[in-house]
Design a protein around this motif. Sequence first.
Motif: not given
Length: 94
Positions: A9-27
Amino acid sequence: MIMTVVVGVQEQHTVVFSFDKVWGRLSITVDGQSVVDTVRVVSLSRVATWEFPVGWNERHIVRIEKHRAAFFAGFRPQPVYAYVNGVLVAQNSA
């Protein structure tokens, strides 16, 4: 598939989940800093879970779960759920 969650709320952080189903890359990144960076080609587990703390003064526990079907998972939707302090805050499908 990319899913973005703002944590705090006061200390905001951005979490990003990325997944490529074709190549299996996940971050997973928090404020641009890598938390998880991997390639998932084969998995015996039907649910993959990542849990990590976010924040310094305003501390939160983020848990991300990626579910997959038992057979032909690459051809089926793979739901992804994001929880902050045990509360579901976002969901998407890869």
